[in-house]
Design a protein around this motif. Sequence first.
Motif, PDB file in Angstrom:
ATOM      1  N   THR A 255      -4.218 -19.686  42.579  1.00 44.87           N
ATOM      2  CA  THR A 255      -5.463 -20.162  41.651  1.00 44.87           C
ATOM      3  C   THR A 255      -4.656 -21.156  41.102  1.00 44.87           C
ATOM      4  O   THR A 255      -5.390 -21.763  41.012  1.00 44.87           O
ATOM      5  CB  THR A 255      -5.762 -19.132  41.226  1.00 44.87           C
ATOM      6  N   GLY A 256      -3.084 -21.008  40.971  1.00 44.69           N
ATOM      7  CA  GLY A 256      -2.980 -21.590  39.593  1.00 44.69           C
ATOM      8  C   GLY A 256      -2.517 -22.019  38.444  1.00 44.69           C
ATOM      9  O   GLY A 256      -2.201 -22.257  37.479  1.00 44.69           O
ATOM     10  N   ASP A 257      -3.007 -20.113  38.147  1.00 43.70           N
ATOM     11  CA  ASP A 257      -2.954 -19.356  37.079  1.00 43.70           C
ATOM     12  C   ASP A 257      -1.938 -18.820  36.798  1.00 43.70           C
ATOM     13  O   ASP A 257      -1.915 -17.684  37.096  1.00 43.70           O
ATOM     14  CB  ASP A 257      -4.477 -18.765  36.494  1.00 43.70           C
ATOM     15  N   LEU A 258      -0.868 -18.887  36.052  1.00 45.56           N
ATOM     16  CA  LEU A 258       0.275 -18.073  35.739  1.00 45.56           C
ATOM     17  C   LEU A 258       0.463 -16.584  36.103  1.00 45.56           C
ATOM     18  O   LEU A 258       0.281 -15.415  36.277  1.00 45.56           O
ATOM     19  CB  LEU A 258       1.453 -19.114  34.222  1.00 45.56           C
ATOM     20  N   PHE A 259      -0.655 -16.740  34.569  1.00 46.30           N
ATOM     21  CA  PHE A 259      -1.144 -15.120  34.685  1.00 46.30           C
ATOM     22  C   PHE A 259      -1.253 -14.359  35.982  1.00 46.30           C
ATOM     23  O   PHE A 259      -1.385 -13.081  35.827  1.00 46.30           O
ATOM     24  CB  PHE A 259      -1.792 -15.211  33.181  1.00 46.30           C
ATOM     25  N   GLU A 260      -1.703 -15.046  37.245  1.00 46.02           N
ATOM     26  CA  GLU A 260      -2.609 -14.085  38.600  1.00 46.02           C
ATOM     27  C   GLU A 260      -1.750 -13.920  39.272  1.00 46.02           C
ATOM     28  O   GLU A 260      -1.642 -14.159  40.203  1.00 46.02           O
ATOM     29  CB  GLU A 260      -3.922 -14.889  38.742  1.00 46.02           C
TER      30      GLU A 260
END
Length: 283
Positions: free
Chosen positions: A256-261
């Motif tokens: 998704t581009g979310d580092l936390f995910e």
Amino acid sequence: MTTTIKNVTLSAEIKHFGAELISLKTNQNKEYIWEGNPKFWGKHAPILFPIVGTLKNNSFQYEGTDYSLFRHGFARDMAFELIHSTENSATFTLQSSADTLKVYPFEFELQISYTLEENNLTIAYHVRNKGKSKMPFAIGAHPAFALPNEFENYAIAFEKEEDLEYYILENDLVSNKTERLKVDDKKIPLTYDLFKNDALIFKTLHSKSLTISENENPVLKVHFEGFPSLGIWTKMNAPFICIEPWFGYSDTTESTGDLFEKEGIQILESNGEFQSKYSIELL
């Protein structure tokens, strides 16, 4: 600039740029680290931080802003400061700066320590979150070991019995496609064909060490207790093999581009610290 550490058995040379190990030799002057010939690959043993592998589109989003961060992160391409050394050890540090904050908006300190003990070199990682918010990161090793003779003379032995399923890369991203390696008595003979699709990526392994052997004779062992993932890599016709213990790996094709995910990502709380180490044992 480089720093050399030594004991009665070994010597190691570390380049301050990237805090990169560029030589590990016995007192008989036998070299175990790849020379870094740019014809094949101009690195020796880069530090992978704050990402391992490749992000989808070489970018991520944080608090509504897009950031560009290229393959394996920036630590390997920055000057570290030597902060402590003895005859057989050296510790280097890299601090967040205006330059790093442009591509990775988190305040950190990264320390890399090298210690020689008998026939072992231990490389220790220490990451500290100096910011007020949670910090996502990955870190990994990428040592290339010199294989001066015929590549097919060498094999890799796993510490434990393994069902060796590895993930196929697509455009440098981890796909859902997997293949299995045939393992005979915990060993896989090295062939260049193994790496036709780039690195072998193992998200999980039972083994916590690998042994490189030449014609059945053990050469060295890489110990990576605590590291959840591993990469093995070389380039076509190159006289080296990389054994890469990782906390994290490339984005998946569905990222998704979310580092936390991100799969495999580590999260440090504010003022939190992370420590890990691996070692190279010459046999």
